[in-house]
Write a protein that holds these residues in place. Structure first.
Motif, PDB file in Angstrom:
ATOM      1  N   GLU A 134       0.811  -1.218   0.000  1.00 56.06           N
ATOM      2  CA  GLU A 134       0.000   0.000   0.000  1.00 56.06           C
ATOM      3  C   GLU A 134       0.842   1.264   0.000  1.00 56.06           C
ATOM      4  OE1 GLU A 134      -2.741  -0.195   3.228  1.00 56.06           O
ATOM      5  OE2 GLU A 134      -3.812  -1.943   2.438  1.00 56.06           O
ATOM      6  N   VAL A 177       5.703   4.655  -4.034  1.00 55.23           N
ATOM      7  CA  VAL A 177       4.959   3.817  -4.962  1.00 55.23           C
ATOM      8  C   VAL A 177       4.146   2.786  -4.198  1.00 55.23           C
ATOM      9  CG1 VAL A 177       6.615   4.135  -6.835  1.00 55.23           C
ATOM     10  CG2 VAL A 177       6.909   2.234  -5.244  1.00 55.23           C
ATOM     11  N   GLY A 203       1.324  -0.898  -5.107  1.00 52.82           N
ATOM     12  CA  GLY A 203       0.806  -1.792  -6.129  1.00 52.82           C
ATOM     13  C   GLY A 203       1.847  -2.730  -6.696  1.00 52.82           C
ATOM     14  N   MET A 246       0.516   2.838  -8.056  1.00 53.23           N
ATOM     15  CA  MET A 246       0.396   4.239  -7.674  1.00 53.23           C
ATOM     16  C   MET A 246       1.794   4.844  -7.595  1.00 53.23           C
ATOM     17  SD  MET A 246      -2.930   4.818  -7.023  1.00 53.23           S
ATOM     18  CE  MET A 246      -2.967   6.234  -5.928  1.00 53.23           C
ATOM     19  N   ASN A 304       3.424   8.407  -6.197  1.00 48.51           N
ATOM     20  CA  ASN A 304       3.202   9.677  -5.499  1.00 48.51           C
ATOM     21  C   ASN A 304       1.729  10.090  -5.526  1.00 48.51           C
ATOM     22  OD1 ASN A 304       5.926   9.926  -4.886  1.00 48.51           O
ATOM     23  ND2 ASN A 304       6.381  11.183  -6.665  1.00 48.51           N
ATOM     24  N   GLY A 305       0.846   9.115  -5.307  1.00 49.52           N
ATOM     25  CA  GLY A 305      -0.585   9.389  -5.242  1.00 49.52           C
ATOM     26  C   GLY A 305      -1.287   9.387  -6.581  1.00 49.52           C
ATOM     27  N   VAL A 306      -0.569   9.187  -7.680  1.00 49.16           N
ATOM     28  CA  VAL A 306      -1.158   9.149  -9.020  1.00 49.16           C
ATOM     29  C   VAL A 306      -1.323   7.698  -9.446  1.00 49.16           C
ATOM     30  CG1 VAL A 306      -0.869   9.822 -11.438  1.00 49.16           C
ATOM     31  CG2 VAL A 306      -0.076  11.342  -9.610  1.00 49.16           C
ATOM     32  N   ALA A 307      -2.556   7.311  -9.839  1.00 47.60           N
ATOM     33  CA  ALA A 307      -2.798   5.942 -10.300  1.00 47.60           C
ATOM     34  C   ALA A 307      -2.312   5.800 -11.736  1.00 47.60           C
ATOM     35  CB  ALA A 307      -4.289   5.619 -10.211  1.00 47.60           C
ATOM     36  N   GLU A 335      -1.868   3.102 -15.072  1.00 51.82           N
ATOM     37  CA  GLU A 335      -2.207   1.852 -15.729  1.00 51.82           C
ATOM     38  C   GLU A 335      -1.436   1.749 -17.037  1.00 51.82           C
ATOM     39  OE1 GLU A 335      -6.378   2.310 -16.312  1.00 51.82           O
ATOM     40  OE2 GLU A 335      -6.893   1.427 -14.377  1.00 51.82           O
ATOM     41  N   ALA A 359      -2.375   7.977 -16.682  1.00 52.48           N
ATOM     42  CA  ALA A 359      -2.266   8.433 -15.291  1.00 52.48           C
ATOM     43  C   ALA A 359      -3.567   9.099 -14.868  1.00 52.48           C
ATOM     44  CB  ALA A 359      -1.104   9.416 -15.147  1.00 52.48           C
ATOM     45  N   TRP A 361      -5.010  11.410 -11.662  1.00 50.78           N
ATOM     46  CA  TRP A 361      -4.680  12.152 -10.447  1.00 50.78           C
ATOM     47  C   TRP A 361      -5.811  12.052  -9.429  1.00 50.78           C
ATOM     48  CZ3 TRP A 361      -2.531  13.118 -15.068  1.00 50.78           C
ATOM     49  CH2 TRP A 361      -1.164  13.414 -15.095  1.00 50.78           C
ATOM     50  N   PRO A 362      -5.543  12.398  -8.176  1.00 48.21           N
ATOM     51  CA  PRO A 362      -6.570  12.307  -7.136  1.00 48.21           C
ATOM     52  C   PRO A 362      -7.839  13.093  -7.441  1.00 48.21           C
ATOM     53  CG  PRO A 362      -4.414  12.554  -6.124  1.00 48.21           C
ATOM     54  CD  PRO A 362      -4.214  12.734  -7.600  1.00 48.21           C
TER      55      PRO A 362
END
Length: 292
Positions: free
Chosen positions: A111, A121, A123, A148, A150-153, A155, A181, A183-184
């Protein structure tokens, strides 16, 4: 008794006039802002440039993870010694599955796991490549799962063609990547294309801090606002792993026939860059939205 309606009409007139004035001011303000944006973002805005640069950092870090794992196997196999790199942090769990011809490696950052350079990071990163480390080239297949940065997902996937020794005698990886990417705040951007990373210093020392790469290539970036940019390296970008930023090199960014150039500097480790607009004017900008 007859009522005097004049004060009522006067008050209504004042309210209507005030509303009209507010509307005019608002329209003028919107028009001014739009004109300013169109002028300032003829190619790309300074704000969007920070998000664009962030995706470059994400892609670069993902490639570094993959190539570091592969290099450890390659050096251990070809040097016939038990080699270990110190780049992966203690908080990552590494799972290996071997077949007759391939090695599959999963990096599980849980996590949240802080890399050596301070990036956070989470995942999974899945890697797969042939076990023939004596071959001149090998291909690393990379896929992300719940990743992830720095809080950015993030794929997507990447295919990295790894060359043991290029024309300069250095290891080299050419990544054909396609990432998205988020963002939150829910905004998304995509970045795809090819980048080549030549490992010019530090290969095989076992110390991550002396690793240096030269990066070239061309990519397409679709911004959070849906604008498409072509980004091409015209002077190789120098990435020193002891620094979180690109320290030198020039990147050209094009949109709708117009091009700006981003100069990353003279080798100093900082988040600054110089943006040169089509008319020749220059602006110093910060390249990280989350730090000054």
């Amino acid at each position: 008794m007859k009522k005097n309606l004049r004060p009522l009409f006067q008050n209504m007139a004042i309210i209507m006039a005030g509303s009209l004035l507010l509307t005019i001011v608002s329209c003028n303000k919107d028009t001014s802002t739009e004109t300013e944006e169109l002028t300032a973002t003829e190619v790309i805005s300074a704000t969007e440039l920070k998000y664009s640069d962030e995706t470059e950092m994400i892609s670069e870090e993902i490639s570094t993870l993959a190539e570091d794992v592969f290099a450890s196997d390659e050096i251990s196999s070809t040097a016939k010694s038990d080699y270990h790199s110190d780049y992966l942090p203690d908080c990552v769990t590494v799972t290996v599955v071997l077949t007759d011809t391939t090695k599959e490696v999963t990096l599980d950052f849980g996590e949240g796991c802080e890399l050596r350079n301070g990036n956070l990071v989470a995942g999974l990163v899945h890697l797969s490549y042939a076990k023939d480390f004596e071959a001149a080239t090998n291909t690393i297949e990379l896929n992300l799962e719940g990743f992830m940065f720095n809080g950015v997902a993030v794929e997507g996937s990447s295919s990295i063609v790894r060359v043991r020794s290029n024309e300069n005698g250095n290891p080299q990886g050419t990544a054909n990547a396609n990432f998205t990417a988020t963002w939150p705040d829910g905004a998304t951007a995509s970045f795809s294309g090819t980048r080549t990373r030549e490992w010019i210093e530090g290969f095989g020392t076992g110390f991550w801090g002396d690793n240096v790469f030269l990066i070239t290539g061309k990519r397409t970036y679709v911004s959070r606002a849906g604008n498409e940019f072509v980004k091409e390296v015209t002077t190789p970008l120098r990435r020193e792993m002891s620094c979180r930023f690109i320290v030198s090199g020039v990147l050209e960014i094009s949109r709708l026939g117009n091009t700006v150039s981003l100069d990353f500097g003279d080798g100093t480790c900082d988040a600054k860059g110089t943006l040169t607009y089509p008319d020749g004017t220059q602006e110093e900008i910060f390249l990280r939205r989350f730090m000054n």
